[in-house]
Design a protein around this motif. Structure first.
Motif, short mmCIF file in Angstrom:
data_model
loop_
_atom_site.label_atom_id
_atom_site.label_comp_id
_atom_site.label_asym_id
_atom_site.label_seq_id
_atom_site.Cartn_x
_atom_site.Cartn_y
_atom_site.Cartn_z
N MET B 71 48.06 34.72 33.61
CA MET B 71 47.50 34.62 34.90
C MET B 71 48.63 35.01 35.91
O MET B 71 48.00 35.96 36.89
CB MET B 71 47.51 33.09 35.25
CG MET B 71 46.29 32.31 34.59
SD MET B 71 45.95 30.68 35.50
CE MET B 71 46.98 29.35 34.76
N SER B 74 48.49 39.04 35.52
CA SER B 74 46.74 39.52 35.72
C SER B 74 46.68 39.75 37.23
O SER B 74 45.92 40.46 37.73
CB SER B 74 45.78 38.58 35.31
OG SER B 74 45.79 37.27 35.97
N VAL B 190 52.09 29.51 39.56
CA VAL B 190 50.50 30.64 39.56
C VAL B 190 50.09 30.39 41.08
O VAL B 190 49.74 31.49 41.47
CB VAL B 190 49.79 29.96 38.52
CG1 VAL B 190 48.46 30.92 38.74
CG2 VAL B 190 50.10 30.39 37.18
N ALA B 272 42.11 39.75 31.02
CA ALA B 272 41.61 38.63 32.02
C ALA B 272 41.00 39.51 33.08
O ALA B 272 39.93 38.90 33.83
CB ALA B 272 42.66 38.12 32.31
N LEU B 291 42.16 34.95 37.38
CA LEU B 291 42.90 33.62 36.80
C LEU B 291 41.92 33.03 35.87
O LEU B 291 42.26 32.52 34.85
CB LEU B 291 43.15 32.78 37.98
CG LEU B 291 44.22 33.34 38.82
CD1 LEU B 291 44.82 32.31 39.91
CD2 LEU B 291 45.32 33.82 38.12
N ALA B 294 41.92 34.68 32.67
CA ALA B 294 43.17 34.25 32.00
C ALA B 294 42.97 33.20 31.23
O ALA B 294 43.34 33.02 29.89
CB ALA B 294 44.38 34.40 32.95
#
Lengths: 515, 366, 321
Positions: B71, B74, B190, B272, B291, B294
Motif C-alpha cells: 500500500m 503503491s 499507511v 495494485a 490501496l 493492494a
C-alpha cells in the motif's frame, strides 16, 4: 475511347461517422503526366489518397487502373497493383541501410538466406534510375531528408509502379532539392508513369504539373490543364470562390475601418525566423488590433505562431514586448509575458481529453501561478461558470469531460483557458477550423470584442473572408516568406489572393520546365 | 459473537459498496468483497477475530498489516504511473532504506531518529536519481529505473556488508509490529501517508498537473505546465514511499535483509495501481483505488496461505489477475468483446479524426 | 579512412571493455589467463547467454521480456521431473523447447493482438511460470540419467591433455546459438523485419511488412531460446530447481544493453550480446579471484556499466540528430 486512362476514379464515396469525407469524387490520371491534386484543409485529398493506396476501403464509386476495377485492401496490395506512394514524412526505417530500405520485404534471397550483394546491386540500380549514386550500405538516417525522400522514391519505383503518388514530398526540401526532385519527376513522366503530386506551393504546381484537380470539402471542384488555369483562379477554386465574385467583393470590411486604439506595439519582432521553418520577417501587433496572417497551408503561418510562443526557438532576430527585448524559450516564458496561444490541432496540442471542462479551463492560469498556490475549488467553479456562460459552451455542467464536447465547444473551452490568464496578446491559430457555422460566428464576434477591450490579437485562418472581416492589418505569407502587408482599406480578398498567387521570381527561374 | 461481528462487517461493507456504486473504485472493491465472501463461506477460521492483550488478531487484520508495504509503495507508484511512467526500482530502494537504517543503528550506534531520517534521505536520493534520468535526461522510465533496480540491491548489500543485520531498537521494532487503538501501527502509517499524498496532490495543483501531463504532455506544455518538474517530483515522492515501506519491511522481521526485502514488490505495486483504476498510459489517478488494489492482492495471497497453498505457487493466480486486468483495460479487447456481445452496432473507430471533422464545418457562407 | 558509423560506437566500447577486463585480470592474477578460466567463462555463462540472445531479438524489436528467468527455471524442473518419470532425455528436452516456443508465442499474441505493454505481459508470464514450476515439483530435483551423468561429459571436446581442459557441451551450445542467431538476424527477412519494426513500427506497416507474424515470432523465438537456455542449464547443474534463476532476466537485459543493443529498438548485435554476457561473467570471475570482495559488487558493477552504456547510447543518439 480506344484505350482506357491509367487511373479513372468515378463517384468515389467515403464517410466517417458524422462526416462525408468524399462525396462522389472523380479523378483521372493519364499516362505520362504529372497531375496536381489541390485543396485546402479538409478538402479530402488525404482521404482520396488513402482510399487509393488501400489504407481505407471506399464506401461507393469505382476506381479503375488500366481499365481494370481495383479495390486494394492494404498498402501492400496497392503496391502489387502498381500504385506506389511517397509520403510527406519519410516513412522508412531510419536505422537500416539505404539498400535495405529500398528492398525491405522483397529482398533477393536464396534458400531463405538474403543475398546481400544482390540487394546492394538492386538498390544501386533503383537509385541510378533517379540519377543518384549513393553508398547504399550507409545508414539511412545519416543522409539528409532530401536524400531520404529520394530513397523513398526509389523504393516506390522498385516495384514496377505505374502510378506514383507524391504526398507533399517537398515540404521539408530547399529550393535546390526541389529542383532535383522535379528533374526526376520529369524524367519519370517521359517514361510513361502517371504521377499524382500533392503540394501547397503554387510555384511548384505551375513549374512541374500538366493538369490540376481541385477538391473542396470532399467534393470535386474541377479538372484543368495547368496552362489554362491562371493562378488567381486556382486559388479562388481552392478556397471556394469565383474570381468574378471576388472582384465584386472588393470593398473594405466595415469593422476593420476602426483604427487601432494604441500607437505603440505590444509585440514587435524583427528579422525573426528559424532555419527550415520560416524565413526571417518583421511583424508587430498593437493593443486593440487584430493582425491577420494569410497564406495557404504550409506557407509558414503556424510556424510564426510557434516561434513567438516559444514552442520552437527562433535562430535569428529579436522579439520585443512593450518595447523591451525578451527571450522566450518555452511556453512558460510566453505565459509570463501574458501571451496566449490556441494551437491549430486542438486534439493534440489543446485539450487534455480525460479532464473536466473546469480543469481544462483553470490549467493555464494554475500553471502561471505555480503548483503550490492552488486555485481553490470555489474560485475554479467560478472561473468555469464564468467562461461557460460568457463563451456559451453547451454542456450539462463544468464537470463534463472535455472529450465529450463537440469541436466548437472544445474550442470555446480552450479560449476560456487562455482568457482566464488575462492575456495581452492572443495568438489564434485556425480557431474556427472544424467547428460548426454558429460557433464560428460566435468566435469571430468574440475576437472583435476582445480587440475592443484592448487585446493584441494575431489571427491565423485559411478562410480568407474571416481574415478580411476581422483584421485591421493582414500579413501575407507565401512559401515560408512574408510577401506583403495590407492595412485598413487595402484589405480585400482579391488583394490577398493576388499576393498569394503571385509567382516567386527566383524560384521560377530555377524551376521552370525546360520544354 | 463471531457471527455478529461478521454480520456487522458485511453490513458496513455492503453499505460502502452501495454508496460507491457509481465510482471507479466500485469494481476493485467488489472483487475484494467477492474474495472475502468466498473465504467467509469456505475457508475455515478466516473470519475469526479475537482480542489478545487488547489487540485485534485475525486474517483480516493480517491482510491490513501484511499489505501495508504494498500500500505504501503503491501510493507513490500511482503518481509515477499517472505521469505515464513506471518505477521498477522500488523493491531495491526498500532494501536499501532498510539496510541504511539497520546499519546506522547497529553498526554505527546511532539512535532511531538518525536511522529513520538517514534511511528516508537515501530513499529520496534514489527517487531524485530516477526522476532526473527520466525527466531531465529523457531516458524511458523502464530503462532508467532498471539501473537502480539492478544496482540498488548491490548497494544495499554493500551498506549492510552482506550480512542480515538484526536490530532491537524498540521504536524501530514498533513501526512494523506495534499497535495503536488495537490495530496494527502499520495501518496508521499507511493512513498518514495517504493523507500526506492527498494533501500534496489535491491541496496543491500538483495532482492536476500530474494528470494533465500524463493525459496529454504536449497540450500541458503548451498550457505552461512545467512537465519536467512534475515528473521529477513524482519519482522523488515514490522514493519517499519506498523508503517508508523499506523501514516497515525491516521492522516486520526486526532485521534488514538486503537480498529479500521488497523482492517482487514493484510488481505488486504496479498491479495494485492498475487494479485500482489508474491506467498505465497515465492521466487520472486514484489513490484510494490503489490501496484497495493492494488489499485485493494481499487478500489473494493470504487466502492462499490460509488454504494451505504453498507461497511459491501464489504468483500463478497473480499472473492471471494481471493479464485479466490488462485485457479489461485494453481498448482492442473491448472492441473484440463488443463484437461478440453486440451486433456491429458500435461504429468502427474514426480512422482519421484530424481530417474528418473539418469537413462538417464546410461553411456555406451567405 | 572510413568514418565509423555512430551505431557501432557502443559495440566498439563493449569490445574495449571486454578486452580491458580480460587484460586487467591477466595482469592482476597469474592464473587468470589460463585456458581453463576462459573455457569456464564460456561454459558457466552459456545458459544465460543463450537466453540473452533471445532477449536481444525482443529488445531490437522495441519490446522487453521479463519472463526469461522463470522460463529457464520451469524448463529445468520440467525436464528433471520428466526424466525422473522415465522419459528419454531427448524427448524431455524437445518437449520443453516446444513448450517454451508456444509460451512465447502466446505472450507475443497478447502483446500484439491486444496492444498490451510487453513489460506487463511478460511480467505476468514470469509470475505464471514461476508458480507453475513449484506445481511441477516444489523441491530441487537431481537428474540421474546416464545421458546426464556420462553423455554430457563425454560430448565435451578435449582441448589440452596436461592440464586436462575440455570444451564443455554448454559452451558448444552457446557458440552454435550465437552463430545461428547472428545468421538469423542478418541473413533472413524475418531478422531484418525485426530491426525494421523496432526502428519504426508505423513505417514497417506502411512498407507492407508482415508486422503481426513477425512480432509474435519474436516472442516465440525468445521463449524458445529461454527454454534452450533452461536445457543447457540442466547440463550444467545436473538438476532442476523451481526456485532458481530469480532475477536472471535483469542480467540478460543488462547483457543485451552492454552489448550495444539500443534499448529503444532498431539497433542491435547478437555477437555484442555475447560480449555483454562475457563482460558480466568476467566481472564475476574477477571478484572471485579477488577473494575478499563480496559478490554484491557484481550487481553494483553491472548497474554502473548499464548506466554508462545507456548514457553512451543517449549521447550517440543526440549527436546524430
Amino acid at each position: 475511347m480506344a484505350e482506357p486512362q491509367l487511373l479513372e476514379i468515378r463517384g468515389l464515396e467515403k464517410s466517417f461517422p458524422g462526416v462525408r469525407a468524399l462525396q462522389g469524387v472523380d479523378f483521372t490520371v493519364r499516362r505520362g503526366e504529372v497531375h496536381a491534386l489541390m485543396g485546402e484543409n479538409g478538402a479530402g485529398k488525404s482521404t482520396l489518397i488513402k482510399a487509393l493506396t488501400g489504407v481505407y476501403d471506399r464506401d461507393g464509386g469505382d476506381s479503375r487502373l488500366d481499365g481494370q476495377s481495383i479495390r486494394p485492401g492494404s498498402p501492400r496490395e496497392a503496391e502489387a497493383l502498381g500504385i506506389s506512394t511517397v509520403y510527406q514524412e519519410v516513412n522508412l526505417i531510419p536505422h537500416l541501410s539505404v539498400a535495405e530500405n529500398i528492398c525491405l520485404g522483397r529482398q533477393p534471397s536464396a534458400f531463405g538466406f538474403l543475398k546481400w550483394g544482390a540487394i546492394h546491386r538492386r538498390a544501386e540500380r533503383a537509385l541510378a534510375r533517379l540519377d543518384l549514386t549513393l553508398d547504399v550500405s550507409r545508414q539511412l538516417s545519416s543522409f539528409s531528408i532530401a536524400i531520404q525522400q529520394m530513397v523513398a522514391l526509389a523504393r516506390a519505383l522498385d516495384v514496377d509502379a505505374k502510378l506514383l503518388i507524391l504526398d507533399e514530398p517537398t515540404s521539408s526540401l530547399d529550393e535546390n532539392e526541389v529542383a532535383e526532385l522535379f528533374k526526376v519527376m520529369r524524367k519519370l513522366r517521359t517514361e510513361g508513369l502517371g504521377i499524382v503530386f500533392v503540394t501547397h506551393f503554387l510555384d511548384q504546381v505551375y513549374s512541374v504539373t500538366d493538369r490540376i484537380t481541385v477538391l473542396r470539402n470532399g467534393k470535386h471542384v474541377g479538372e484543368y490543364a495547368t496552362t489554362e488555369l491562371p493562378r488567381l483562379e486556382l486559388v479562388a477554386r481552392m478556397i471556394g470562390k469565383d474570381v468574378s465574385e471576388v472582384e465584386k467583393m472588393n470593398h473594405p470590411p466595415a469593422d476593420a475601418a476602426a483604427p487601432p486604439a494604441a500607437a505603440a506595439p505590444f509585440l514587435e519582432v524583427a528579422n525573426f525566423g528559424r532555419k527550415g521553418s520560416i524565413y526571417p520577417l518583421d511583424l508587430s501587433v498593437k493593443p486593440g488590433e487584430v493582425v491577420g496572417l494569410a497564406g495557404l497551408l504550409g506557407s509558414g503561418r503556424t510556424e510564426i505562431a510557434r516561434l513567438i510562443f516559444g514552442v520552437d526557438r527562433a535562430d535569428s532576430g529579436v522579439l520585443k514586448i512593450d518595447g523591451q527585448t525578451v527571450t522566450i524559450n518555452n511556453p512558460r516564458d510566453a505565459l509570463k509575458q501574458r501571451i496566449a496561444f490556441t494551437a491549430e490541432d486542438r486534439k493534440v496540442d489543446g485539450i487534455i481529453p480525460n479532464l473536466s471542462i473546469r480543469e481544462n479551463i483553470v490549467l493555464a492560469l494554475q500553471a502561471s501561478r505555480g503548483p503550490w498556490a492552488r486555485i481553490g475549488r470555489a474560485e475554479q467553479n467560478a472561473l468555469a461558470d464564468r467562461f461557460i456562460k460568457a463563451l456559451g459552451v453547451k454542456t450539462p455542467g463544468p464537470e463534463q469531460l472535455i472529450k465529450n464536447l463537440s469541436g466548437g465547444n472544445q474550442q470555446k473551452v480552450l479560449l476560456g483557458r487562455w482568457l482566464a490568464t488575462e492575456p495581452k496578446l492572443f495568438i489564434l491559430d485556425e480557431p474556427t477550423r472544424g467547428i460548426d457555422v454558429g460557433a464560428k460566428a460566435e468566435i469571430e464576434k468574440l475576437i472583435a470584442s476582445l480587440r475592443k477591450q484592448g487585446l493584441a490579437i494575431l489571427f491565423i485562418s485559411s478562410e480568407l473572408e474571416e481574415v478580411v472581416r476581422d483584421s485591421q492589418r493582414v500579413i501575407i505569407l507565401r512559401d515560408r516568406r512574408k510577401v506583403g502587408e495590407l492595412a485598413a482599406e487595402q484589405i480585400s480578398e482579391q488583394a490577398i489572393m493576388q499576393m498569394i498567387a503571385a509567382p516567386t521570381g527566383e524560384s521560377q527561374a530555377v524551376l521552370h520546365p525546360s520544354s | 459473537m463471531n457471527v455478529l461481528s461478521d454480520l456487522l462487517f458485511w453490513a458496513v461493507f455492503a453499505g460502502g459498496l452501495f454508496a460507491l456504486r457509481q465510482q471507479r473504485i466500485f469494481w476493485p472493491l467488489l472483487a475484494l468483497a467477492l474474495l472475502l465472501l468466498f473465504n467467509n463461506l469456505f475457508t475455515p477460521y478466516f473470519f475469526n477475530l479475537e482480542i489478545r492483550n487488547g489487540y485485534l488478531y485475525g486474517s483480516r487484520i493480517d491482510i491490513l498489516n501484511q499489505g501495508a508495504k504494498v500500500m505504501l509503495v503503491s501510493l507513490g507508484m500511482t503518481l509515477v504511473i499517472a505521469t505515464g511512467g513506471v518505477d521498477l526500482s522500488v523493491g531495491a530502494v526498500m532494501a536499501l532504506a532498510g539496510a541504511v537504517a539497520a546499519r546506522l543503528m547497529v553498526v554505527d550506534g546511532h539512535g532511531f531518529t538518525t536511522a529513520f531520517f538517514g534511511a528516508i534521505f537515501v530513499a529520496l536520493l534514489c527517487g531524485a536519481w530516477n526522476g532526473a534520468l527520466v525527466a531531465y535526461l529523457g531516458i524511458q522510465p523502464i530503462i532508467a529505473t532498471l539501473i537502480l533496480m539492478v544496482a540498488g540491491r548491490g548497494i544495499a548489500q554493500l551498506v549492510s556488508d552482506g550480512q542480515i543485520i538484526n536490530f532491537a531498537d524498540p521504536t524501530m521494532v514498533f513501526l512494523g509490529n506495534g499497535h495503536l487503538l488495537g490495530l496494527p501501527f502499520t495501518l496508521t502509517i499507511v493512513l498518514a501517508l495517504l493523507a500526506a499524498t492527498w494533501m500534496l496532490t489535491r491541496r496543491t495543483a500538483l495532482g492536476l498537473f500530474i494528470e494533465a501531463v500524463g493525459d496529454n504532455p504536449t497540450a500541458s506544455r503548451y498550457s505552461g505546465v512545467n512537465a519536467r518538474l512534475v515528473t521529477f517530483l513524482a519519482y522523488l515522492f515514490t522514493g519517499l514511499c519506498s523508503g517508508l515501506a523499506g523501514l516497515v519491511a525491516a521492522s516486520n522481521i526486526k532485521s534488514a535483509d538486503a537480498n529479500h526485502a521488497g523482492l517482487y514488490l514493484e510488481l505488486d505495486a504496479i498491479l495494485a495501481v492498475v487494479v485500482g483504476g489508474t491506467a498505465l498510459t497515465g492521466g487520472r489517478f486514484y489513490l484510494v483505488g490503489s490501496l484497495v488494489g493492494a488489499l485485493l492482492i494481499q487478500t489473494l495471497t493470504t487466502t492462499m496461505y490460509a488454504r494451505n497453498v504453498s507461497a511459491d505457487i501464489a504468483p500463478m493466480p497473480k499472473a492471471l489477475v494481471i493479464i485479466a486486468v490488462c485485457l479489461l483495460q485494453s481498448e482492442k479487447a473491448r472492441r473484440y468483446l463488443s463484437r461478440f456481445t453486440r451486433r456491429p452496432a458500435t461504429p468502427p473507430a474514426l480512422p482519421s479524426p484530424a481530417v474528418a471533422p473539418s469537413v462538417i464545418a464546410s461553411p456555406a457562407q451567405p | 579512412m572510413k568514418k565509423i558509423d555512430p551505431k557501432y560506437i557502443p559495440l566498439l566500447a563493449t569490445a574495449v571493455v571486454m578486452v580491458a577486463l580480460y587484460a586487467g585480470g591477466c595482469l592482476a592474477y597469474p592464473n587468470f589467463g589460463s585456458l581453463r578460466v576462459l573455457v569456464n567463462l564460456l561454459g558457466d555463462n552459456a545458459f544465460i547467454g543463450i537466453a540473452a540472445v533471445g532477449a536481444t531479438f525482443v529488445i531490437i524489436s522495441g519490446g522487453i521480456d521479463l519472463s526469461v528467468g522463470s522460463v529457464i527455471a520451469f524448463t529445468g524442473i520440467l525436464i528433471a521431473q520428466m526424466v525422473g518419470h522415465g522419459w528419454p532425455p531427448m524427448l524431455a528436452l524437445s518437449a520443453s523447447l516446444f513448450i517454451g516456443l508456444i509460451f512465447g508465442a502466446i505472450q507475443g499474441a497478447l502483446i500484439h493482438g491486444f496492444a498490451l505493454p510487453p513489460f506487463l505481459v511478460t511480467l505476468g508470464g514470469m509470475f505464471f511460470l514461476r508458480g507453475l514450476s513449484f506445481v511441477v515439483n516444489p523441491e530441487s530435483l537431481a537428474i540421474k540419467h546416464p545421458f546426464y551423468l556420462t553423455t554430457v561429459r563425454a560430448l565435451a571436446i578435449p582441448l589440452t591433455q596436461r592440464p586436462i581442459v575440455t570444451f564443455p557441451l554448454t559452451a558448444q551450445c552457446f557458440i552454435v546459438v550465437v552463430i545461428a542467431a547472428t545468421a538469423l538476424a542478418i541473413y533472413t527477412r524475418f531478422g531484418r523485419n525485426v530491426y525494421a519494426i523496432g526502428s519504426s513500427e508505423p513505417s514497417a506497416v506502411l512498407m507492407g511488412l508482415p508486422v503481426a507474424t513477425t512480432k509474435i515470432g519474436i516472442y516465440a523465438l525468445a521463449g524458445f531460446f529461454s527454454a534452450l537456455g533452461g536445457c543447457v542449464a540442466t547440463f550444467y547443474m545436473q538438476s532442476g530447481n523451481p526456485a532458481s534463476f530469480v532475477g536472471l532476466e535483469l542480467d540478460a537485459i543488462a547483457s543485451v544493453a552492454i552489448g550495444g543493443t539500443l534499448l529503444t529498438g532498431g539497433v542491435g548485435f547478437i555477437p555484442g550480446t555475447m560480449m555483454g554476457v562475457l563482460i558480466l561473467g568476467l566481472i564475476q570471475t574477477l571478484i572471485t579471484f579477488q577473494g575478499n570482495l563480496n559478490t554484491w559488487w557484481t550487481r553494483i558493477a553491472v548497474g554502473v556499466l548499464l548506466l554508462l552504456f545507456i548514457a553512451l547510447q543517449k549521447a550517440v543518439g543526440a549527436r546524430r540528430r
